[in-house]
Design a protein around this motif. Structure first.
Motif, mmCIF file in Angstrom:
data_model
loop_
_atom_site.group_PDB
_atom_site.id
_atom_site.type_symbol
_atom_site.label_atom_id
_atom_site.label_comp_id
_atom_site.label_asym_id
_atom_site.label_seq_id
_atom_site.Cartn_x
_atom_site.Cartn_y
_atom_site.Cartn_z
ATOM 1 N N GLY A 1 0.810 -1.227 0.000
ATOM 2 C CA GLY A 1 0.000 0.000 0.000
ATOM 3 C C GLY A 1 0.841 1.274 0.000
ATOM 4 O O GLY A 1 0.584 2.197 -0.766
ATOM 5 N N ILE B 1 2.283 1.827 -3.381
ATOM 6 C CA ILE B 1 1.266 2.339 -4.312
ATOM 7 C C ILE B 1 0.986 3.815 -4.007
ATOM 8 O O ILE B 1 0.888 4.644 -4.915
ATOM 9 C CB ILE B 1 -0.036 1.501 -4.210
ATOM 10 N N LYS C 1 -6.051 -1.004 -1.979
ATOM 11 C CA LYS C 1 -5.441 -1.799 -3.056
ATOM 12 C C LYS C 1 -4.419 -2.772 -2.477
ATOM 13 O O LYS C 1 -4.306 -3.911 -2.904
ATOM 14 C CB LYS C 1 -4.745 -0.875 -4.065
ATOM 15 N N MET D 1 -4.266 -6.825 -2.905
ATOM 16 C CA MET D 1 -3.088 -7.505 -3.470
ATOM 17 C C MET D 1 -2.488 -8.482 -2.464
ATOM 18 O O MET D 1 -2.033 -9.568 -2.818
ATOM 19 C CB MET D 1 -2.046 -6.473 -3.910
ATOM 20 N N SER E 1 -12.194 -8.223 -1.417
ATOM 21 C CA SER E 1 -12.343 -7.376 -2.617
ATOM 22 C C SER E 1 -13.749 -6.830 -2.696
ATOM 23 O O SER E 1 -13.958 -5.662 -3.027
ATOM 24 C CB SER E 1 -12.084 -8.154 -3.906
ATOM 25 N N LYS F 1 -14.886 -2.999 -2.855
ATOM 26 C CA LYS F 1 -15.643 -2.514 -4.029
ATOM 27 C C LYS F 1 -16.932 -1.842 -3.593
ATOM 28 O O LYS F 1 -17.345 -0.820 -4.142
ATOM 29 C CB LYS F 1 -15.996 -3.692 -4.947
ATOM 30 N N PRO G 1 -11.045 2.206 -5.219
ATOM 31 C CA PRO G 1 -10.345 1.549 -6.332
ATOM 32 C C PRO G 1 -9.734 0.221 -5.883
ATOM 33 O O PRO G 1 -9.286 0.094 -4.736
ATOM 34 C CB PRO G 1 -9.254 2.553 -6.704
ATOM 35 N N THR G 2 -9.701 -0.747 -6.799
ATOM 36 C CA THR G 2 -9.220 -2.073 -6.394
ATOM 37 C C THR G 2 -8.013 -2.545 -7.205
ATOM 38 O O THR G 2 -7.402 -3.549 -6.868
ATOM 39 C CB THR G 2 -10.334 -3.122 -6.538
ATOM 40 N N THR G 3 -7.706 -1.851 -8.296
ATOM 41 C CA THR G 3 -6.576 -2.314 -9.125
ATOM 42 C C THR G 3 -5.528 -1.204 -9.248
ATOM 43 O O THR G 3 -5.823 -0.029 -9.045
ATOM 44 C CB THR G 3 -7.046 -2.683 -10.549
ATOM 45 N N THR G 4 -4.314 -1.624 -9.587
ATOM 46 C CA THR G 4 -3.232 -0.630 -9.722
ATOM 47 C C THR G 4 -2.495 -0.811 -11.046
ATOM 48 O O THR G 4 -2.423 -1.927 -11.574
ATOM 49 C CB THR G 4 -2.218 -0.754 -8.557
#
Ligand SMILES: NC(=O)c1ccc[n+]([C@@H]2O[C@H](COP(=O)([O-])OP(=O)(O)OC[C@H]3O[C@@H](n4cnc5c(N)ncnc54)[C@H](O)[C@@H]3O)[C@@H](O)[C@H]2O)c1
Length: 309
Positions: free
Chosen positions: A205, A208, A222, A226, A246, A250, A255-258
């Motif tokens: 995290g 990111i 995120k 991951m 997840s 959601k 946001p859930t993707t990087t």
């Protein structure tokens, strides 16, 4: 002496109009030595001494700085917090860590020192921007994954009431979440073992957060997903656990993707102050309510991250 930020002073300043105060700017960017020097100069200008009591009124940024200044000014004066964000109520104001950032490294300079009190007024959360509320909620979710499966179910069932700051729902949420952190800190204040579990989702995290420059809680959301995927790939947790984490994130519309690459993540993790002789104590998920520390070399972590991309 009250130390607060511009937003809190604007919204709540009338409540402490009769006190001495020092108002600082807002945001992570002001958690610096320059702000510490400014506060110390103001403390001197206003005639403060060893008998002064500092109260930090604000979110994690104000609490971290106020606690740090109080710990070093004249070798330490007493302090307390009025914690005004969900994140600082469940996390930043508990556990005795106070500090500032240095040259891009988060909380690199700091001390362990506990406030004499922490006041959490749930009503103050009503003025908190929704994004900040969601950011704090991610830390509450993290606590529940670490040690409180019923807390996780409570968030899933009561999400609307939480997001609309229903007082009794938030009260239960806070009490349960604070308990998780207090129990862990009581066992391991200086982070030699058990307390490392609170870094769940944070190794990835933080990387990111600094690469994508998004709010802390969003990056940790995120990072949690991951970490869950990585734990599943390594055979430590099942697919259902990943799905539940997840899907909760959601449903908060986070946001859930990087787009950050493995190389970028590893590059940042390499500089992490928490790595030890080239190894990282990575927090893996076994199931919701149970996590454990797995020591990995950077190469092992890189391979595991590659597996989930
Ligand atoms: N010491 C620790 O153990 C620990 C743990 C977790 C996080 N932290 C630190 O906490 C910081 C993040 O804290 P945060 O998320 O509270 O952010 P923050 O302190 O920056 O507050 C977020 C924003 O909300 C505003 N705000 C605060 N309370 C408000 C209210 N009641 N109504 C309206 N606006 C309000 C602030 O002015 C700011 O703009 C980071 O620096 C992080 O490193 C420390």
């Amino acid at each position: 002496m009250i130390i607060t930020d511009q937003n809190i002073d604007r919204l709540y300043g009338s409540h402490f109009a009769n006190f001495n105060k020092i108002v600082i700017g807002t945001g992570e960017k002001i958690k610096t030595q320059t702000t510490v020097e400014y506060i110390i100069e103001e403390l001197l200008n206003k005639g403060c001494d060893r008998h002064t009591f500092i109260v930090g009124v604000g979110g994690g940024v104000v609490c971290d700085i106020a606690g740090f200044v109080a710990s070093v000014f004249m070798r330490g004066i007493p302090f307390g917090f009025v914690s005004t964000t969900l994140l600082s109520q469940v996390d930043a104001s508990i556990g005795g860590k106070n500090g500032i950032n240095f040259k891009g490294f988060k909380n690199l300079i700091g001390v362990f020192n506990h406030p004499l009190f922490v006041i959490c007024d749930i009503n103050m959360l009503k003025t908190l921007p929704i994004e900040e509320l969601k950011s704090g909620l991610v830390e509450v979710i993290k606590h529940s994954i670490i040690n409180q499966p019923k807390g996780f179910d409570f968030i899933v069932k009561n999400l609307d009431d939480i997001l609309s700051i229903d007082i009794s729902t938030i009260q239960k949420l806070l009490m349960d979440s604070i308990q998780v952190k207090m129990d862990i800190v009581a066992k391991d204040e200086k982070e030699s073992g058990e307390r490392k579990k609170l870094n769940l989702g944070h190794t990835i995290g933080h990387a990111i957060e600094s690469t994508e420059r998004i709010p802390h809680g969003f990056a940790i959301a995120k990072g949690l997903i991951m970490t869950a995927k990585l734990s599943q790939q390594a055979g430590f947790c099942n697919e259902e656990t990943v799905r539940r984490i997840s899907s909760l994130i959601k449903s908060i519309d986070l946001p859930t993707t990087t787009d950050v690459s493995t190389q970028q993540l590893i590059g940042f993790i390499q500089k992490d102050k928490k790595k030890n002789l080239g190894k990282i104590d990575f927090i893996m998920i076994k199931k919701i309510g149970e996590v454990f520390i797995k020591t990995l070399t950077l190469k092992e972590l890189e391979n595991k991250i590659n597996n989930i991309f």
